[in-house]
Design an enzyme around this catalytic site. Structure first.
Site, PDB file in Angstrom:
ATOM      1  N   LYS A 145      11.102   4.279  -2.924  1.00 33.92           N
ATOM      2  CA  LYS A 145      10.271   3.327  -2.297  1.00 33.92           C
ATOM      3  C   LYS A 145       9.882   3.842  -0.980  1.00 33.92           C
ATOM      4  CE  LYS A 145       8.436  -0.789  -3.571  1.00 33.92           C
ATOM      5  NZ  LYS A 145       8.084  -1.374  -5.105  1.00 33.92           N
ATOM      6  N   ASP A 195       2.402  -1.432  -3.410  1.00 34.71           N
ATOM      7  CA  ASP A 195       3.156  -2.546  -3.214  1.00 34.71           C
ATOM      8  C   ASP A 195       2.634  -3.592  -2.701  1.00 34.71           C
ATOM      9  OD1 ASP A 195       6.192  -3.508  -4.356  1.00 34.71           O
ATOM     10  OD2 ASP A 195       6.279  -4.213  -2.291  1.00 34.71           O
TER      11      ASP A 195
HETATM   12  P1  NDP Z   1       0.257  -8.492  -2.635  1.00 33.10           P
HETATM   13  O1  NDP Z   1       0.326  -8.063  -1.440  1.00 33.10           O
HETATM   14  O2  NDP Z   1      -0.922  -8.065  -3.712  1.00 33.10           O
HETATM   15  O3  NDP Z   1       0.609 -10.149  -3.041  1.00 33.10           O
HETATM   16  C1  NDP Z   1       1.762 -10.614  -2.363  1.00 33.10           C
HETATM   17  C2  NDP Z   1       1.459 -12.126  -2.482  1.00 33.10           C
HETATM   18  O4  NDP Z   1       3.014 -12.657  -2.254  1.00 33.10           O
HETATM   19  C3  NDP Z   1       0.626 -12.548  -1.379  1.00 33.10           C
HETATM   20  O5  NDP Z   1      -0.020 -13.911  -2.255  1.00 33.10           O
HETATM   21  C4  NDP Z   1       1.499 -13.039  -0.508  1.00 33.10           C
HETATM   22  O6  NDP Z   1       0.705 -13.966   0.401  1.00 33.10           O
HETATM   23  C5  NDP Z   1       2.500 -13.305  -1.106  1.00 33.10           C
HETATM   24  N1  NDP Z   1       3.860 -13.589  -0.205  1.00 33.10           N
HETATM   25  C6  NDP Z   1       4.399 -12.305   0.370  1.00 33.10           C
HETATM   26  N2  NDP Z   1       5.315 -12.528   1.283  1.00 33.10           N
HETATM   27  C7  NDP Z   1       5.638 -13.908   0.917  1.00 33.10           C
HETATM   28  C8  NDP Z   1       6.692 -14.886   1.296  1.00 33.10           C
HETATM   29  N3  NDP Z   1       7.332 -14.441   2.053  1.00 33.10           N
HETATM   30  N4  NDP Z   1       6.353 -16.014   0.850  1.00 33.10           N
HETATM   31  C9  NDP Z   1       5.639 -16.475   0.017  1.00 33.10           C
HETATM   32  N5  NDP Z   1       4.561 -15.558  -0.237  1.00 33.10           N
HETATM   33  C10 NDP Z   1       4.726 -14.491  -0.102  1.00 33.10           C
HETATM   34  O7  NDP Z   1       1.654  -7.744  -3.565  1.00 33.10           O
HETATM   35  P2  NDP Z   1       1.811  -7.524  -5.181  1.00 33.10           P
HETATM   36  O8  NDP Z   1       1.470  -8.876  -5.804  1.00 33.10           O
HETATM   37  O9  NDP Z   1       1.673  -6.099  -5.583  1.00 33.10           O
HETATM   38  O10 NDP Z   1       3.650  -7.692  -4.979  1.00 33.10           O
HETATM   39  C11 NDP Z   1       4.144  -9.044  -5.220  1.00 33.10           C
HETATM   40  C12 NDP Z   1       5.685  -8.516  -5.589  1.00 33.10           C
HETATM   41  O11 NDP Z   1       5.622  -8.024  -6.922  1.00 33.10           O
HETATM   42  C13 NDP Z   1       6.445  -7.901  -4.660  1.00 33.10           C
HETATM   43  O12 NDP Z   1       7.641  -8.328  -4.754  1.00 33.10           O
HETATM   44  C14 NDP Z   1       6.306  -6.351  -5.273  1.00 33.10           C
HETATM   45  O13 NDP Z   1       7.419  -5.613  -4.836  1.00 33.10           O
HETATM   46  C15 NDP Z   1       6.310  -6.888  -6.860  1.00 33.10           C
HETATM   47  N6  NDP Z   1       5.853  -5.827  -7.640  1.00 33.10           N
HETATM   48  C16 NDP Z   1       4.636  -5.268  -7.569  1.00 33.10           C
HETATM   49  C17 NDP Z   1       4.026  -4.336  -8.244  1.00 33.10           C
HETATM   50  C18 NDP Z   1       2.687  -3.704  -8.280  1.00 33.10           C
HETATM   51  O14 NDP Z   1       2.244  -3.078  -9.251  1.00 33.10           O
HETATM   52  N7  NDP Z   1       1.880  -4.142  -7.399  1.00 33.10           N
HETATM   53  C19 NDP Z   1       4.961  -3.720  -9.472  1.00 33.10           C
HETATM   54  C20 NDP Z   1       6.229  -4.413  -9.538  1.00 33.10           C
HETATM   55  C21 NDP Z   1       6.816  -5.215  -8.655  1.00 33.10           C
HETATM   56  P3  NDP Z   1       0.183 -13.614   1.939  1.00 33.10           P
HETATM   57  O15 NDP Z   1      -1.125 -12.927   1.381  1.00 33.10           O
HETATM   58  O16 NDP Z   1       0.371 -14.882   2.615  1.00 33.10           O
HETATM   59  O17 NDP Z   1       0.952 -12.739   2.519  1.00 33.10           O
END
Ligand code: NDP
Length: 457
Positions: free
Chosen positions: A137, A177
């Site tokens: 990571k 991510d």
């Molecule tokens: P994105 O950056 O596309 O989206 C993240 C989302 O989560 C946004 O809506 C963001 O809101 C919100 N967010 C971030 N921090 C917080 C917080 N502290 N409280 C509430 N909401 C929050 O990321 P992903 O969708 O890619 O990733 C989301 C999760 O999934 C992570 O844990 C990641 O590690 C996991 N993941 C992702 C994969 C992928 O293929 N992308 C694969 C496997 C796991 P805001 O815009 O306001 O920051």
């Protein structure tokens, strides 16, 4: 006199406890990393009871220390020509199963503990996919919010200028991510290519389709999560049809989890960002959500401009007080604590499955398991993204390009297989129905056996 079985048991527990105590002493300040390790260690007692050779070869002490942590300064210029400095990381944790593989996160909270927890989990998740990928990571404490496109590009170029020497298609293959999507991967790859002077498409995944990226990669984590839940539901003669679903986040994972859940007939009533959450009893309007988040990069609160009857609440944690049948946390780590879990249970939640990494803390997981909630842990439930990244690597090295349906079908098959493996491992080791234990064991055993095969290194 104690029986040999009891002796073996106590030896396994003593060994696991001693490794964890040492880890706590060495890394007392890395709370997310210790949390991720503890969750896995709890599951492994029956494995070490059956495999004393893992103790003899000190597998646990070896598997909790990353092969290496690369950390570097990232210096870039903002639009006002000010020089900005961030910290960059790449944790190459374990490459027994294949080249290091795992996403890059750009978020101000990024630190060594968060990088290590994510990379550690990635080892076992990647092993579960059945594809040849190890665990890693990386990322930076750079905050992409409010940055211009040019600033994002300059940051990505500066980041890759430092990272390129440590990665490669057979060495380490980063992906996206939080804060890293197709645009950022494009900038990172452009810089890698410029420095290396070669088109090594397999060095990064999550590229845009048409430029070495796989179709269905963008959708894969969210779709995969829903495919996994579908398996859980089918086992109890249920389906998504007419179920109320709450999804946290509104990023890549959340949007495509919502899309697939709706496709299967569920009503998704809420989603969030880090500022607050939207409750729409009519069902979240996905077209609007995509417009807000994917096209405009706006806040979720602007949903009200399109659907004034929906309700917006400031602060994101309250989303778990909305009654639902299925909860899919898809935002970030530790977003469901014990209290949120108890609220969900009191409101009748039947299934919780993790799209984000480690969104439920240990107390929350125990609440779900003790109250008969079907619980799909991240390692298994969100592995569809990295699995499809491995499919992208296969297409790149074969100079091939598969159709959306072909990739989606493979993804669906992989999620079914992860479910079956996790369920079977739980049964085999006496924890039927516990997918946390099952996925931890199924992911771990393959890695441990690989380490034994490779000898002491
Ligand atoms: P994105 O950056 O596309 O989206 C993240 C989302 O989560 C946004 O809506 C963001 O809101 C919100 N967010 C971030 N921090 C917080 C917080 N502290 N409280 C509430 N909401 C929050 O990321 P992903 O969708 O890619 O990733 C989301 C999760 O999934 C992570 O844990 C990641 O590690 C996991 N993941 C992702 C994969 C992928 O293929 N992308 C694969 C496997 C796991 P805001 O815009 O306001 O920051």
């Amino acid at each position: 006199m104690t029986s040999p079985v009891v002796n073996a048991k106590s030896e396994a527990q003593t060994y696991i406890d001693s490794v964890f105590e040492e880890l706590k002493y060495k890394y007392a300040h890395q709370k997310e990393f210790l949390q991720a390790v503890e969750e896995i260690f709890i599951s492994l007692v029956p494995v070490f009871e059956q495999h004393p050779e893992y103790i003899r070869h000190n597998i646990l002490s070896r598997v909790v220390e990353p092969d290496r942590i690369i950390t570097f300064r990232v210096t870039w210029q903002d639009d006002q020509n000010n020089v900005q400095v961030n910290r960059g990381y790449r944790v190459q944790f374990n490459n027994v199963v294949g080249p290091y593989k795992g996403g890059l996160r750009l978020h101000p909270t990024v630190n060594e503990s968060i990088m290590k927890f994510l990379a550690f989990e990635q080892i076992f998740k990647n092993s579960l996919t059945g594809l040849p990928i190890g665990g890693a990571k990386g990322g930076s404490d750079f905050d992409p919010k409010g940055k211009s496109n040019s600033e994002i590009m300059r940051f990505c170029q500066a980041f890759m200028t430092e990272l390129y020497r440590y990665i490669g298609p057979d060495v380490d293959v980063p992906a996206g991510d939080i804060g890293v999507g197709g645009r950022e991967i494009g900038y990172l790859y452009g810089q890698y290519k410029r420095i290396r002077g070669a088109h090594e498409a397999g060095v990064l995944t999550g590229k845009q389709p048409g430029y070495g990226g796989s179709l269905a990669r963008k959708e894969a984590t969210g779709y995969g999560l829903v495919y996994f839940v579908e398996e859980m539901l089918q086992d109890v003669n249920q389906s998504f049809l007419n179920k109320n679903v709450v999804v946290s986040g509104s990023g890549n994972v959340a949007i495509y989890a919502i899309e697939k859940a709706q496709h299967f007939g569920a009503k998704v009533v809420a989603c969030s960002d880090s500022n607050g959450y939207i409750y729409d009893p009519e069902g979240i309007d996905l077209k609007v959500l995509k417009e807000i988040k994917e096209l405009n990069g706006d806040r979720i609160s602007t949903y009200l401009n399109y659907h004034p009857t929906a309700i917006y609440t400031e602060g994101c944690n309250g989303i778990w007080s909305i009654p639902c049948d299925i909860a899919l946390p898809c935002a970030t780590q530790n977003e469901i604590d014990g209290e949120a879990a108890r609220t969900l249970i009191a409101n009748g939640v039947k299934v919780v499955a993790e799209g984000a990494n480690m969104p439920s803390n240990l107390e929350a997981i125990n609440e779900f398991l003790n109250h008969g909630v079907l619980f799909g842990p991240a390692k298994a439930a969100n592995a569809g993204g990295v699995a499809t990244s491995a499919l992208e690597m296969a297409q790149n090295s074969g100079r091939d390009y598969w159709s959306f349906n072909e990739v989606d079908e493979k993804l669906h098959g992989i999620m079914k297989s992860i479910y079956v493996q996790s369920k079977k491992a739980a049964e085999d080791y006496g924890f039927a129905g516990n997918l946390v234990v099952g996925s931890n064991i199924a992911g771990f055993v393959k890695v441990a056996n690989g380490m034994l095969n490779e000898g002491v290194n």
